[in-house]
Design an enzyme around this catalytic site. Structure first.
Site, PDB file in Angstrom:
ATOM      1  N   LYS A   1     -11.275   0.177  13.413  1.00 13.45           N
ATOM      2  CA  LYS A   1      -9.905   0.623  13.684  1.00 13.45           C
ATOM      3  C   LYS A   1      -9.681   0.818  15.182  1.00 13.45           C
ATOM      4  CE  LYS A   1      -6.990   1.472  11.236  1.00 13.45           C
ATOM      5  NZ  LYS A   1      -5.871   0.592  10.795  1.00 13.45           N
TER       6      LYS A   1
ATOM      7  N   TYR B   1     -15.921   1.875   9.815  1.00 13.03           N
ATOM      8  CA  TYR B   1     -14.458   1.906   9.673  1.00 13.03           C
ATOM      9  C   TYR B   1     -13.803   2.374  10.965  1.00 13.03           C
ATOM     10  CZ  TYR B   1      -9.885   3.629   8.157  1.00 13.03           C
ATOM     11  OH  TYR B   1      -8.540   3.887   8.050  1.00 13.03           O
TER      12      TYR B   1
ATOM     13  N   GLY C   1       0.806  -1.211   0.000  1.00 11.21           N
ATOM     14  CA  GLY C   1       0.000   0.000   0.000  1.00 11.21           C
ATOM     15  C   GLY C   1       0.840   1.261   0.000  1.00 11.21           C
ATOM     16  N   MET C   2       0.146   2.396  -0.037  1.00  7.40           N
ATOM     17  CA  MET C   2       0.829   3.687  -0.096  1.00  7.40           C
ATOM     18  C   MET C   2       1.822   3.870   1.039  1.00  7.40           C
ATOM     19  SD  MET C   2      -0.794   7.507   0.375  1.00  7.40           S
ATOM     20  CE  MET C   2      -1.990   7.344  -0.944  1.00  7.40           C
ATOM     21  N   LEU C   3       1.345   3.761   2.265  1.00  3.59           N
ATOM     22  CA  LEU C   3       2.226   3.978   3.409  1.00  3.59           C
ATOM     23  C   LEU C   3       3.197   2.823   3.578  1.00  3.59           C
ATOM     24  CD1 LEU C   3       3.100   5.614   5.848  1.00  3.59           C
ATOM     25  CD2 LEU C   3       1.252   4.539   7.155  1.00  3.59           C
TER      26      LEU C   3
ATOM     27  N   ALA D   1      -4.623  -2.995   6.351  1.00  4.61           N
ATOM     28  CA  ALA D   1      -5.908  -2.503   6.862  1.00  4.61           C
ATOM     29  C   ALA D   1      -6.981  -2.603   5.796  1.00  4.61           C
ATOM     30  CB  ALA D   1      -5.779  -1.047   7.314  1.00  4.61           C
ATOM     31  N   TYR D   2      -8.213  -2.650   6.264  1.00  2.15           N
ATOM     32  CA  TYR D   2      -9.393  -2.484   5.416  1.00  2.15           C
ATOM     33  C   TYR D   2      -9.690  -0.988   5.450  1.00  2.15           C
ATOM     34  CZ  TYR D   2     -14.242  -3.272   3.775  1.00  2.15           C
ATOM     35  OH  TYR D   2     -15.431  -3.265   3.071  1.00  2.15           O
ATOM     36  N   THR D   3      -9.485  -0.298   4.326  1.00  2.86           N
ATOM     37  CA  THR D   3      -9.580   1.161   4.319  1.00  2.86           C
ATOM     38  C   THR D   3     -10.744   1.697   3.489  1.00  2.86           C
ATOM     39  OG1 THR D   3      -8.008   1.267   2.477  1.00  2.86           O
ATOM     40  CG2 THR D   3      -7.105   1.429   4.711  1.00  2.86           C
TER      41      THR D   3
END
Length: 290
Positions: A130, A126, A10-12, A60-62
């Site tokens: 989290k 969400y 992912g991005m991060l 994560a489920y984002t």
């Protein structure tokens, strides 16, 4: 130090891996195919096989809106997965840095940034899932974990609001952007660097929640205008609208800026101002968008 990064596709996650390798760290990068964090056996095997000193959970489920109708799946990934990781870290003596979100707060009836110890009150599926992950990590690994909340991320890898604005500037005469939601536009590379700083410090003397968002705050409208300005375009082409112009299944926080008081306990400064970071990041994002 040996690091293991989940959600490394992912991005991060990609930025964390890049930053750690730039610093000369030994890194195991596991994307979704490499490690399903909801599979207890695979999680234990990954920790046993790689023996990391620090695990960074970027998995994560984002899908914020999709979670409203599929909270069970979101909870499995965002709540159960971090618990399994924390248990494995406890078993193999590793520290855990778990990435979380501003959605653990309601974002309503507030005009100042949320401190790290403010009581959570999520309004979305969400956010609830989290928060479940945060609590699981702290229950399973109370003195060897850090919760790093971030928000409004944009980066070189993956989709983001900033990348969308770069694209729309080239294709539309005007763009309507929400002006009644405020937060902190944050470059994912800055968060990755802070995670790399934090990893060696986590332990009995330094653990718990940290907020890794840029300093200052803005609305999405402010951010879009700044993107246009840095592109050499007329910011007046960005038009302000209310949130009701873009109805979503999950309500967006009206004001979810985060305070950064705990960084000084670690001897670290808060992340830099969002405008400064955006000025540095935009040429890289523009290159990738072209």
């Amino acid at each position: 130090m040996r690091w293991l990064v989940t959600g490394a596709g992912g991005m991060l996650g990609r930025d964390v891996v890049d930053e750690l390798r730039r610093r000369g760290a030994q890194v195991t990068a596991l994307d979704r195919a490499g490690l399903d964090i909801t599979d207890a056996g695979r999680v234990a095997a990954a920790l046993a096989g790689h023996r990391p000193d620090v695990v960074v959970n970027c998995a994560a489920y984002t899908a914020v809106d999709a979670a409203e109708s599929d909270e069970e799946t979101a909870l499995r990934i965002n709540g159960d997965g971090p618990r399994l990781l924390a248990r494995a870290c406890a078993a193999y003596g590793a520290r855990l840095i778990h990435v979380s979100t501003d959605y653990v707060f309601s974002g309503e009836d507030r005009s100042t940034p949320y401190p790290e110890d403010h009581p959570p009150a999520p309004r979305t599926a969400y956010g609830r899932t989290k928060l479940a992950g945060e609590r699981a990590v702290r229950e399973e690994l109370p003195e060897a974990s850090a919760i790093v909340r971030t928000a409004w991320l944009y980066g070189v890898h993956g989709r983001s609001f900033v990348r969308t604005m770069i694209d729309l500037e080239a294709r539309r005469d005007t763009v309507d952007v929400v002006d009644d939601q405020r937060g902190q536009p944050t470059w994912s590379a800055d968060v990755a660097a802070r995670i790399a700083d934090l990893g060696p410090l986590v332990g009995p003397g330094l653990h718990g929640v940290f907020h890794a968002t840029a300093s200052g705050e803005a609305s999405w409208y402010d951010l879009a205008r700044e993107v246009f300005r840095l592109l050499g375009a007329d910011p007046g082409r960005v038009r302000p609208v209310g949130s009701d112009a873009f109805p979503r299944p999950a309500p967006r926080p009206a004001h979810s800026a985060l305070a950064h008081g705990r960084w000084r306990e670690a001897g670290l400064e808060p992340l830099r101002d969002w405008r400064t970071a955006l000025h540095e990041a935009l040429p890289l994002l523009r290159k990738e968008t072209a």
